[in-house]
Design an enzyme around this catalytic site. Structure first.
Site, PDB file in Angstrom:
ATOM      1  N   GLY A 321       0.845  -1.208   0.000  1.00  0.00           N
ATOM      2  CA  GLY A 321       0.000   0.000   0.000  1.00  0.00           C
ATOM      3  C   GLY A 321       0.871   1.245   0.000  1.00  0.00           C
ATOM      4  O   GLY A 321       0.579   2.226  -0.684  1.00  0.00           O
ATOM      5  N   TRP A 324       2.330   1.675  -3.447  1.00  0.00           N
ATOM      6  CA  TRP A 324       1.326   2.159  -4.392  1.00  0.00           C
ATOM      7  C   TRP A 324       1.353   3.697  -4.461  1.00  0.00           C
ATOM      8  O   TRP A 324       1.142   4.284  -5.518  1.00  0.00           O
ATOM      9  CB  TRP A 324      -0.077   1.683  -3.952  1.00  0.00           C
ATOM     10  CG  TRP A 324      -1.191   2.196  -4.817  1.00  0.00           C
ATOM     11  CD1 TRP A 324      -1.695   1.617  -5.949  1.00  0.00           C
ATOM     12  CD2 TRP A 324      -1.956   3.394  -4.612  1.00  0.00           C
ATOM     13  NE1 TRP A 324      -2.709   2.383  -6.459  1.00  0.00           N
ATOM     14  CE2 TRP A 324      -2.900   3.482  -5.659  1.00  0.00           C
ATOM     15  CE3 TRP A 324      -1.947   4.403  -3.647  1.00  0.00           C
ATOM     16  CZ2 TRP A 324      -3.816   4.522  -5.777  1.00  0.00           C
ATOM     17  CZ3 TRP A 324      -2.852   5.450  -3.770  1.00  0.00           C
ATOM     18  CH2 TRP A 324      -3.772   5.499  -4.818  1.00  0.00           C
ATOM     19  N   HIS A 325       1.641   4.309  -3.318  1.00  0.00           N
ATOM     20  CA  HIS A 325       1.602   5.770  -3.283  1.00  0.00           C
ATOM     21  C   HIS A 325       2.749   6.412  -4.037  1.00  0.00           C
ATOM     22  O   HIS A 325       2.620   7.535  -4.526  1.00  0.00           O
ATOM     23  CB  HIS A 325       1.609   6.271  -1.824  1.00  0.00           C
ATOM     24  CG  HIS A 325       0.280   6.135  -1.172  1.00  0.00           C
ATOM     25  ND1 HIS A 325      -0.124   4.961  -0.585  1.00  0.00           N
ATOM     26  CD2 HIS A 325      -0.746   6.999  -1.032  1.00  0.00           C
ATOM     27  CE1 HIS A 325      -1.346   5.124  -0.112  1.00  0.00           C
ATOM     28  NE2 HIS A 325      -1.749   6.351  -0.372  1.00  0.00           N
ATOM     29  N   GLY A 326       3.867   5.766  -4.128  1.00  0.00           N
ATOM     30  CA  GLY A 326       4.966   6.395  -4.842  1.00  0.00           C
ATOM     31  C   GLY A 326       6.155   5.482  -4.972  1.00  0.00           C
ATOM     32  O   GLY A 326       6.359   4.569  -4.166  1.00  0.00           O
ATOM     33  N   PHE A 472       0.223  10.172  -7.673  1.00  0.00           N
ATOM     34  CA  PHE A 472       0.225   8.753  -7.325  1.00  0.00           C
ATOM     35  C   PHE A 472      -0.525   7.949  -8.371  1.00  0.00           C
ATOM     36  O   PHE A 472      -0.681   6.800  -8.294  1.00  0.00           O
ATOM     37  CB  PHE A 472      -0.384   8.542  -5.932  1.00  0.00           C
ATOM     38  CG  PHE A 472       0.292   9.394  -4.872  1.00  0.00           C
ATOM     39  CD1 PHE A 472       1.670   9.576  -4.905  1.00  0.00           C
ATOM     40  CD2 PHE A 472      -0.434  10.015  -3.883  1.00  0.00           C
ATOM     41  CE1 PHE A 472       2.295  10.367  -3.953  1.00  0.00           C
ATOM     42  CE2 PHE A 472       0.178  10.793  -2.929  1.00  0.00           C
ATOM     43  CZ  PHE A 472       1.544  10.975  -2.970  1.00  0.00           C
TER      44      PHE A 472
END
Lengths: 472, 342
Positions: A321, A324-326, A472
């Site tokens: 997770g 996923w953001h960066g 993102f």
């Protein structure tokens, strides 16, 4: 196109007019689809091709998955869809990151390899629409919902402009049935939708951009040791900025969809009033948390295979997770820290269940403690490197006695007033929705609050800065 | 809340917002504020996109705030029949923009570069920040941003309150002048009467500023504050200066090799500001070296009768009547002495 731009105002007026003209439902859906492509292409038209590719692959693979009975062929089809979607995401979002890590690794082994740096542009919203299409094919594989009948409806499900670029991440059963029959917003829905749009813009433009961004940027762009007060204020400013920015976007999206007669799922539910971290993740970016739970945590085994595997699955989910953001290890650390918090919380709750002791700490203090610990994680989220994150954390916890003061008194006041106000407002609203509160107000109070918000929005005069979650 | 109440709330909101905005606009107009344009990245990028017109049609200006104030664009247009592309950026070095134009193979035009010594002969990252931001915005701007600019243009040309620098919420909050902790730097606040930008990106001093010595003193104090901040900085010299001059020469040569023309100008300053500049950056060691290194021609304001005794109200920028005189003299010099076909 972004919601906080004049282009969007004109675009939205045209869409609303077209949507309310006496066209057939199919024509209205085609209008919405074309509008959604224009909304996306206004940023960079070339990347529309990726959107089309993803839509077409998943529509046909999804259909085939649903009817295919041969397990082997079914698995191949699923792999085709996963490869198609994830390869695009990996190439565009993680290509440079993977190459950098590969180079670090081979250089560590003494291999002198220095290829040219690739110049890859990240298509806006790729993480969001990839997750939207992925959940469709996985649902088809598991036969959890029926395939979408028409390519038009599926394209609109993937591309519908309010959620396209930064969510909420919608599931097929949440949106596709709404395209099947004609929908027209009632007058109530339009007024409430316009209010939500104003509220979202107020959160983004006035609170995030105008009041908090300067302090957050000053602290996180500073390359000198900081005084403790400045480090804390910078982190609190970012904490407020990212909430108002992202929750503001989601509120705009829900409002815009409501004006067109559609309902999108809630994405934020006063996360800074959370008591504990599982509560936080039920309130922050709810549609992503639910996606990760249903398509990653549970398939990994969830909490079904004993304590060790539960803890392992929790950590894997949070690390991915974070990623996923960066494309940076700092995001992985952010996810890891949240995973660690969830571990500790789970351990405490499990122990309490066994001893059957009630908590003696008031809920408000628990919410404050949660907010405090969440702020620590934001340091990794916002800092560009671990060195910077370490430096800011040292400043926050008084380990930089010679740190520099960089924030003006005005900036400190702005952060203090807004962050305290935000925390208290979220605490007071924690079990309510905005649209549930409005009917309890008198019409003049509601109209006056709305007017003040709009006036502050105009007065702030912040011009179209992008939403943080677009990257993102 | 029933539909009727929601409608009443909507109506009330519209009435309050409209009344407040109209009242605010009337108040600003009454105190002499006129509609101006935000001279930020968006307007700058619009102008940057215009540099590709043939040199028979446009002349490009780069530099800092002085070129912004001192070239009167309507005068230039009337006298030459040609357009001005004003790319000056306040408080910054022209080097990033010069390098950008030099590296752009499609730019082949006439370029006039202002030399404000403290900014031109500087490699401070702070002085590069705004130009680099403007260039990035120009490179990355999307169709949606271009469209928003066109709508914004219509609004900004009609409403005086749309002025982020002077009349936004943050501008008003800054007027609280809260005491800062020691060593915390806060940008000073220029009085709104100091200038407003036209759509052509010309900064124009308000007449009230020219007639109000208190306002002029306030701005002079700001220059004095900056001078005090930089009093320990030694002006660029030796190898560092040679290196910068080399970068200028390389850029100028690139533009010339494509058929472009480059010209330098030293725009007026006066009073203690001019004295400080002459002490820190003697003309023969700085301005003249730029001309000698690049082989370009230039116009120093002290060499010409109409401009040599110009008095800047706050020591650094011309008011509009003087900018008309300066612009006319620049055109005359370019045409009659330097052989430019304007």
């Amino acid at each position: 196109m972004i919601f906080n731009s004049y282009t969007f105002v004109v675009f939205f007026i045209i869409v609303m007019i077209l949507h309310n003209l006496p066209f057939s439902w199919k024509t209205k859906k085609i209008n919405l689809l074309l509008a959604s492509y224009i909304f996306y292409a206004a940023w960079n038209p070339v990347f529309i091709l990726l959107l089309w590719l993803s839509t077409i692959i998943d529509f046909y693979v999804g259909k085939a998955l649903y009817v295919q009975e041969d397990k082997r062929k079914k698995n191949i089809l699923l792999v085709v869809s996963l490869i198609g979607n994830l390869c695009m995401l990996i190439f565009f979002k993680y290509g440079t990151f993977l190459l950098d890590n590969f180079l670090t690794l081979v250089n560590a082994f003494g291999v002198d390899f220095h290829p040219a740096k690739p110049n890859i542009i990240l298509p806006a919203g790729i993480s969001f629409y990839t997750f939207t299409t992925l959940c469709y094919t996985i649902d088809m594989y598991k036969k959890e919902s029926a395939p979408v009948k028409s390519l038009l409806d599926f394209s609109l499900f993937v591309t519908f402009f309010p959620h396209l670029v930064a969510g909420p991440i919608v599931r097929p059963p949440q949106l596709v049935p709404q395209f099947e029959n004609e929908r027209k917003a009632s007058q109530d829905q339009i007024i409430q939708g316009l209010f939500l749009l104003s509220l979202g813009l107020f959160m983004k433009v006035v609170l995030a951009d105008s009041m908090l961004a300067v302090a957050a940027n000053a602290v996180f762009n500073s390359n000198q040791p900081l005084a403790s007060l400045d480090a804390w204020m910078g982190v609190l400013a970012f904490s407020g900025q990212i909430f108002f920015d992202f929750a503001g976007y989601s509120t705009c999206a829900i409002g815009v969809a409501a004006c067109l007669g559609f309902a999108l799922p809630q994405n934020f539910l006063y996360p800074y009033a959370a008591i504990g971290f599982s509560d936080f993740w039920r309130r922050w970016h709810i549609t992503l948390s639910a996606w990760l739970r249903d398509y990653l945590y549970i398939p990994l085994g969830g909490n079904r295979n004993g304590k060790f595997k539960t803890y392992r699955n929790l950590m894997i989910t949070m690390l991915l997770g974070g990623l996923w953001h960066g494309a940076n290890w700092t995001f992985v650390a952010w996810g890891g820290l949240h995973g660690f918090y969830l571990w500790v919380e789970k351990a405490i709750l499990d122990a309490r269940k066994e001893t059957n002791k009630p908590s003696f700490v008031p809920k408000f203090l628990l919410a404050m403690a949660t907010f405090f610990l969440v702020n620590v994680t934001w340091v990794f989220f916002r800092a560009g490197t671990f060195t910077q994150a370490g430096s800011i954390l040292q400043s926050m916890f008084g380990m930089m006695p010679q740190g520099n003061a960089v924030l003006t008194t005005l900036a400190i006041w702005k952060v203090g007033v807004i962050v305290v106000g935000m925390f208290l407002a979220q605490w007071l609203m924690r079990n309510r929705l905005v649209l549930e509160v409005i009917p309890k107000l008198s019409w003049w109070a509601f109209g006056s609050i709305w007017a003040v918000m709009l006036l502050l929005l105009i007065w702030s005069q912040e011009s179209g800065s992008s939403f943080i979650y677009f990257q993102f | 809340m029933d539909t009727n109440s929601l409608k009443k709330a909507l109506l009330l909101m519209l009435v309050i917002v409209t009344t407040a905005l109209v009242s605010w606009e009337i108040r600003l107009r009454k105190i002499g504020v006129q509609p101006t344009f935000d001279a930020g990245d968006v307007l700058w990028s619009d102008k940057r996109a215009m540099v590709y017109e043939s040199k028979d049609k446009v002349t490009v200006f780069i530099g800092s705030s002085r070129i912004h104030f001192d070239i009167d664009i309507p005068t230039w247009k009337t006298a030459t029949g040609k357009q001005v592309v004003q790319l000056g950026i306040d408080g910054s070095s022209p080097m990033p923009v010069l390098t950008n134009l030099a590296d752009d193979p499609n730019f082949k035009g006439n370029l006039i570069i202002d030399i404000t010594e403290g900014l031109f002969f500087s490699t401070s990252p702070f002085n590069m920040e705004e130009p680099n931001k403007g260039l990035k915005y120009f490179k990355d701007r999307t169709f949606a941003q271009k469209a928003s600019f066109q709508i914004n243009k219509v609004l900004e040309s009609r409403f005086a309150f749309l002025d982020k620098e002077n009349f936004s919420m943050n501008a008003y909050l800054a007027e609280l002048h809260l005491q800062n902790r020691p060593k915390v730097f806060e940008m000073p606040i220029w009085p709104w009467q100091f200038s407003g930008a036209s759509f052509d990106n010309q900064a124009i001093m308000y007449p009230v500023f020219v007639s109000d010595t208190n306002l002029q003193v306030r701005v002079r104090n700001i220059w004095a504050m900056f001078a005090k901040m930089g009093e320990k900085d030694v002006p660029m010299h030796g190898k560092e200066l040679d290196s910068l001059l080399n970068v200028v020469k390389v850029s100028v040569d690139k533009i010339k090799s494509r058929g472009g023309n480059v010209f330098f100008t030293r725009t007026p300053s006066s009073g203690p500001y001019l004295i400080g500049e002459q002490m820190g950056f003697p003309r023969d060691k700085y301005y003249e070296r730029v001309l000698a290194t690049t082989g370009c021609q230039g116009m120093h304001f002290q060499d010409y009768a109409p401009t040599k005794n110009m008095i800047c109200p706050e020591w650094s920028h011309l008011d509009q009547p003087q900018s008309v005189v300066f612009t006319k003299e620049l055109i005359r010099v370019l045409r009659e002495e330097k052989g430019w076909k304007l």
